[in-house]
Write a protein that holds these residues in place. Structure first.
Motif, short mmCIF file in Angstrom:
data_model
loop_
_atom_site.label_atom_id
_atom_site.label_comp_id
_atom_site.label_asym_id
_atom_site.label_seq_id
_atom_site.Cartn_x
_atom_site.Cartn_y
_atom_site.Cartn_z
N ARG A 1 0.77 -1.12 -0.04
CA ARG A 1 0.14 0.04 -0.06
C ARG A 1 0.75 1.41 0.23
O ARG A 1 0.14 1.97 -0.96
N PRO A 2 2.03 1.46 0.49
CA PRO A 2 2.41 2.86 0.58
C PRO A 2 3.27 2.90 -0.56
O PRO A 2 3.55 3.97 -0.36
N LEU A 3 3.74 2.13 -1.76
CA LEU A 3 4.43 2.43 -2.71
C LEU A 3 3.34 2.67 -3.83
O LEU A 3 3.55 3.29 -4.51
N ALA A 4 2.43 1.66 -3.18
CA ALA A 4 1.20 2.09 -4.45
C ALA A 4 0.51 3.44 -4.28
O ALA A 4 0.46 4.42 -4.81
N ASP A 5 -0.01 3.86 -3.06
CA ASP A 5 -0.53 5.37 -2.92
C ASP A 5 0.93 6.39 -3.16
O ASP A 5 0.47 7.76 -3.35
N ALA A 6 1.94 6.14 -3.44
CA ALA A 6 3.14 6.47 -3.32
C ALA A 6 3.19 7.11 -5.13
O ALA A 6 3.30 8.16 -5.52
N GLY B 1 -4.86 -5.16 -0.64
CA GLY B 1 -3.65 -3.72 -0.71
C GLY B 1 -2.47 -4.22 -1.04
O GLY B 1 -1.55 -3.53 -1.42
N GLY B 2 -2.43 -5.73 -1.47
CA GLY B 2 -1.14 -6.18 -1.80
C GLY B 2 -1.18 -6.22 -3.52
O GLY B 2 -2.15 -5.33 -4.07
N LEU B 3 -0.21 -7.64 -3.77
CA LEU B 3 -0.66 -8.01 -5.17
C LEU B 3 -2.12 -8.67 -5.08
O LEU B 3 -2.68 -9.45 -4.29
N PRO B 4 -2.58 -8.96 -6.70
CA PRO B 4 -2.04 -8.08 -8.19
C PRO B 4 -2.39 -6.81 -8.21
O PRO B 4 -3.35 -5.88 -7.48
#
Length: 442
Positions: free
Chosen positions: A131-136, A150-153
């Protein structure tokens, strides 16, 4: 020394006996970072002595799926990658297998390109947070959809990333920050990154050193903000150091067997923070020599305990210490390792359960484990498909007969030849591995 501990006393290595020389494969962390940088650079880069393991082969395959094939020489000791200085273009389905570095480093790189990219992986990898990476990435201009937890895929639609100012929660993993940093020179404007509660800082330092080696412009301000300017990476030829995390097992083996073990290629100028594990072994009484081009650990025949140690920055090696800690003459507490619960397994809980199966008392907290002195007995070890559990408890098996692994092949994630190397270094002492499950012997 207690009566129980005296049963495990080992005579120290003779001063006249030359050290054993361990054959440690290349660093996974360096190999996968260098693969991405080579794909992002202009020109052809050559990586010499890369790690050939499940995780690096997964990363290599994933890069190929993004349009950047990796070419290996016949001996698989030199990998060549040709980059264009731009991110990938088009549509791609990328399989990350079990490789956390692929799931955290490749999505930002893909988002600097143009197209639609779907990243997925094993059930084990799907359980790890993104989630932190996706939000960034969303804040930098990409359209990102994650899995239900909040993870893969993860599906990314992008036409490049803008850069700008970004604060990131670094308490779960430093790999989110590394993924964004590696991609930053390909963004359209400078990227300023501030990581809050960052764990595993040495891995970020490794990333910055490699980025600069490939020509990136990176500065760090007094408040810890990292600023990366847009610009081309330039292809380089790079020698990959032996893996310091993997070396922790043979260094610990030296400590518990009263022998001396040298790892060539890991010296005082190493880029890898996990070499600091030998300083922890020094606290247990081992003799440590870090030279210009090699490190040697010599066991003293016993382990000292009775100390606390912060291993937050070298958490991949905490299990190595925890597994041999029952042999010490006092309790050993490792703390600041909460993020280790979010790795291939909940590593704190897995270590505690396995030690309990061996008759060892432990106490745990959200970010710590204390291992008490004991006289371990042989038992089966539950590896949880986690290479570091398999390797750490194999070291304890050098002193405790009857330790077996339920998944010996799990070591293939980072060191396919681990069991064979342990038997070569310590013939007659290494735990037996079922023939069908032996790795690195084909």
């Amino acid at each position: 020394m207690t009566e129980a501990q005296s049963a495990f006393h080992v005579k120290p290595a003779s001063a006249a006996r030359p050290p054993l020389t361990a054959r440690i494969p290349g660093s996974k962390s360096l190999t996968n970072r260098a693969l991405l940088l080579a794909a992002a650079a202009v020109g052809t880069s050559r990586l010499r002595s890369p790690l050939v393991s499940d995780d690096t082969l997964a990363f290599r395959t994933a890069l190929g799926e993004l349009g950047f094939p990796v070419h290996a020489d016949p001996s698989d000791t030199v990998w060549s990658v040709t980059g264009t200085g731009r991110g990938p273009v088009g549509r791609a389905r990328v399989w990350c297998a079990d490789a956390g570095t692929a799931a955290r480093f490749l999505p930002p790189f893909a988002a600097t390109g143009s197209g639609e990219f779907l990243f997925d992986g094993s059930d084990q990898l799907r359980a790890r947070p993104l989630r932190p990476l996706a939000d960034a990435l969303a804040r930098l201009g990409a359209s990102v959809r994650t899995g239900p937890d909040g993870g893969l895929p993860v599906r990314i639609e992008s036409d490049g990333l803008y850069g700008g100012e970004l604060a990131l929660d670094g308490s779960l993993s430093s790999q989110y920050l590394t993924g964004l940093l590696l991609a930053a020179p390909l963004m359209t404007t400078p990227l300023s990154l501030t990581a809050e509660r960052l764990v595993s800082r040495p891995y970020v330092d490794m990333t910055l050193a490699l980025m600069r080696r490939f020509g990136a412009s990176v500065d760090e301000s007094a408040d810890g903000t990292l600023r990366v300017l847009p610009g081309d990476y330039t292809a380089v030829d790079l020698d990959i150091e032996p893996d310091a995390s993997t070396a922790s097992y043979v260094f610990a083996a030296a400590a518990v067997t009263g022998t001396a073990v040298t790892v060539p290629g890991l010296g005082r100028h190493s880029l890898q923070g996990d070499l600091r594990f030998v300083e922890v072994l020094r606290r247990t009484g081992a003799r440590v020599e870090i030279g210009e081009h090699a490190t040697t650990v010599t066991g003293t025949g016993r382990l000292r305990g009775g100390f606390d140690v912060d291993m937050g920055e070298i958490s991949d090696t905490f299990m190595t210490l925890a597994a041999i800690a029952p042999l010490a003459d006092g309790p050993i507490t490792v703390h600041s390792i909460a993020h280790a619960r979010l790795k291939e397994s909940d590593r704190i809980a897995a270590v505690a359960r396995n030690l309990a199966a061996l008759g060892v008392e432990t106490t745990t907290g959200p970010d710590r484990i204390t291992v008490h002195p004991a006289e371990p007995t042989g038992a089966g070890i539950a590896c949880h498909r986690d290479h570091r559990i398999g390797m750490a408890f194999s070291v304890l098996g050098l002193r405790v007969p009857g330790i077996t692994l339920d998944d010996p092949a799990c070591v293939g994630k980072t060191f396919p030849g681990f069991h064979a190397e342990l038997r070569r270094l310590f013939p007659g002492q290494a735990p037996a591995v079922p023939t069908a499950d032996r790795t690195g012997e084909q």
